[in-house]
Design an enzyme around this catalytic site. Structure first.
Site, PDB file in Angstrom:
ATOM      1  CD  GLU A  47      71.658 -93.325  -4.480  1.00  0.00           C
ATOM      2  OE1 GLU A  47      71.241 -94.579  -3.708  1.00  0.00           O
ATOM      3  OE2 GLU A  47      70.933 -92.157  -4.009  1.00  0.00           O
ATOM      4  CG  ASN A 112      73.150 -89.787  -5.746  1.00  0.00           C
ATOM      5  OD1 ASN A 112      72.815 -90.086  -6.814  1.00  0.00           O
ATOM      6  ND2 ASN A 112      71.930 -89.980  -4.573  1.00  0.00           N
ATOM      7  CE  LYS A 129      68.487 -89.750  -3.276  1.00  0.00           C
ATOM      8  NZ  LYS A 129      69.697 -90.860  -3.136  1.00  0.00           N
ATOM      9  CD  GLU A 148      72.072 -89.780  -0.606  1.00  0.00           C
ATOM     10  OE1 GLU A 148      71.559 -89.375  -1.740  1.00  0.00           O
ATOM     11  OE2 GLU A 148      70.804 -90.981  -0.017  1.00  0.00           O
ATOM     12  CB  CYS A 174      68.018 -93.781  -3.326  1.00  0.00           C
ATOM     13  SG  CYS A 174      67.832 -95.063  -2.260  1.00  0.00           S
ATOM     14  CG  ASN A 199      73.646 -97.355  -2.294  1.00  0.00           C
ATOM     15  OD1 ASN A 199      74.287 -98.355  -2.274  1.00  0.00           O
ATOM     16  ND2 ASN A 199      73.319 -96.595  -3.194  1.00  0.00           N
TER      17      ASN A 199
HETATM   18  N1  ING Z   1      68.919 -93.604   0.612  1.00  0.00           N
HETATM   19  C1  ING Z   1      68.137 -93.900   2.167  1.00  0.00           C
HETATM   20  C2  ING Z   1      66.473 -95.452   1.128  1.00  0.00           C
HETATM   21  O1  ING Z   1      65.658 -94.065   0.899  1.00  0.00           O
HETATM   22  C3  ING Z   1      66.928 -92.562   3.929  1.00  0.00           C
HETATM   23  C4  ING Z   1      66.797 -92.518   2.291  1.00  0.00           C
HETATM   24  C5  ING Z   1      68.178 -92.923   4.627  1.00  0.00           C
HETATM   25  C6  ING Z   1      66.026 -91.698   3.834  1.00  0.00           C
HETATM   26  C7  ING Z   1      68.379 -91.674   5.726  1.00  0.00           C
HETATM   27  C8  ING Z   1      65.538 -91.078   5.055  1.00  0.00           C
HETATM   28  C9  ING Z   1      66.994 -91.405   5.693  1.00  0.00           C
HETATM   29  O2  ING Z   1      66.298 -95.872   1.171  1.00  0.00           O
HETATM   30  C10 ING Z   1      68.734 -93.241   0.088  1.00  0.00           C
HETATM   31  N2  ING Z   1      70.269 -93.785  -0.702  1.00  0.00           N
HETATM   32  O3  ING Z   1      68.981 -92.393  -0.925  1.00  0.00           O
END
Ligand code: ING
Length: 311
Positions: A47, A112, A129, A148, A174, A199
């Site tokens: 990603e 994204n 996404k 995001e 992700c 990520n």
């Molecule tokens: N990163 C995170 C993951 O699923 C995330 C998402 C971040 C979920 C913070 C909840 C809180 O590992 C991405 N890039 O989607």
């Protein structure tokens, strides 16, 4: 007659905040060169593969935010990647930030996104996404921001599948991997291979009791999704200490049996390869036999908007 293809997760180590495209694209071309030498036909990059994972910061300079988005794909700086893949006859999945024309300012600039490129260098599919995680505005109480929704619109292309590479392919990004609905949408269309870049921080400073569970929470939903939908998964990390945050590696290939058949060993640039047989999906697709056993009339809540309330 087996339909076999050697697939690879092209894991990337950290990318610095103001690094620019050229050194990153050079690393990716190097991984493609290694892929060619190892007989790979299809590569999955992470990603947001071309830049640092900037949503960990609240960036107020519009020029810096814009620098993380692509206005054209391929563009002048990404063309070498397409040229190399075409020269090597390798197809690929690429995650990047897709600018929406006309957007300005330091937030909500685009999507994204991931694309699927065939071995002739032609873009055959795009996904944006759907499950965009984190906060829509900065939250000063958090040790680690994840902004995001501040930078990206929700994806608006659904969950398309594409006939390419001799099979039916789908893409996710992700956080989508933690949602069974993402996989089911692809499984219902007969997807045989799903590519996913991610990520994911190795540790959650705002919820440390989950730290020891991070690897399980990464693999568990994908292992069950592969089994429940009878499909292969190639999942590729951005890994290592990036911008002060350690990102988990554990790039993997998961079989339709639900088994993790390959797992990365480092938190840097690494090519993880595995020879898959797309027909190995069949026994699991036959076992679940959606046409016979699914009961959509009982699943209404799944598509009922949360705002409409629960019964
Ligand atoms: N990163 C995170 C993951 O699923 C995330 C998402 C971040 C979920 C913070 C909840 C809180 O590992 C991405 N890039 O989607």
């Amino acid at each position: 007659m087996p339909r076999t293809i050697v697939v690879a997760a092209a894991q990337l180590g950290p990318i610095a905040r103001h690094e620019g495209r050229a050194p990153v694209v050079a690393r990716m071309v190097e991984l493609l060169r290694e892929a060619k030498a190892r007989g790979v036909g299809f590569v999955t990059f992470p990603e947001m593969a071309l830049t640092t994972f900037f949503p960990r910061w609240h960036i107020e300079d519009p020029a810096e935010v814009l620098s993380y988005f692509e206005t054209a794909m391929p563009g002048p700086e990404t063309q070498p990647l397409f040229d190399a893949a075409r020269a090597f006859g390798i197809g690929f999945y690429l995650g990047y930030c897709e600018m929406i024309p006309g957007r300005t300012g330091a937030h909500h600039l685009g999507y994204n996104t991931a694309i699927l490129v065939d071995p002739t260098g032609t873009i055959v599919g795009k996904y944006r996404k759907v499950h965009v995680p984190g906060n829509a505005t900065p939250d000063a109480s958090l040790k680690l921001q994840h902004l995001e929704p501040w930078y990206f619109d929700d994806g608006n292309l659904g969950f398309p599948t594409f006939e390419t590479m001799g099979g039916k392919l789908g893409m996710l990004i992700c956080n989508d991997r933690r949602w069974p609905e993402s996989w089911r949408m692809l499984g219902l269309q007969g997807a045989e291979l799903v590519c996913l870049g991610y990520n994911s921080p190795s540790l959650l400073p705002d919820n440390p009791k989950q730290n020891a569970l991070r690897k399980m929470h990464h693999l568990l939903p994908m292992q069950s999704a592969a089994y429940q939908n009878g499909l292969w998964i190639v999942a590729t990390a951005k890994a290592g200490l990036e911008g002060g945050c350690h990102m988990m590696g554990h790039s993997c290939v998961i079989a339709p049996s639900g088994e993790v058949v390959a797992l990365s060993a480092t938190d840097g640039d690494e090519l993880l390869t595995y020879k898959i047989d797309l027909d190995a999906t069949q026994e699991y697709k036959r076992f679940f036999d959606f046409a016979t056993y699914r009961r959509p009339a009982a699943y209404g809540l799944i598509t009922r908007p949360h705002s409409e309330g629960q019964p």
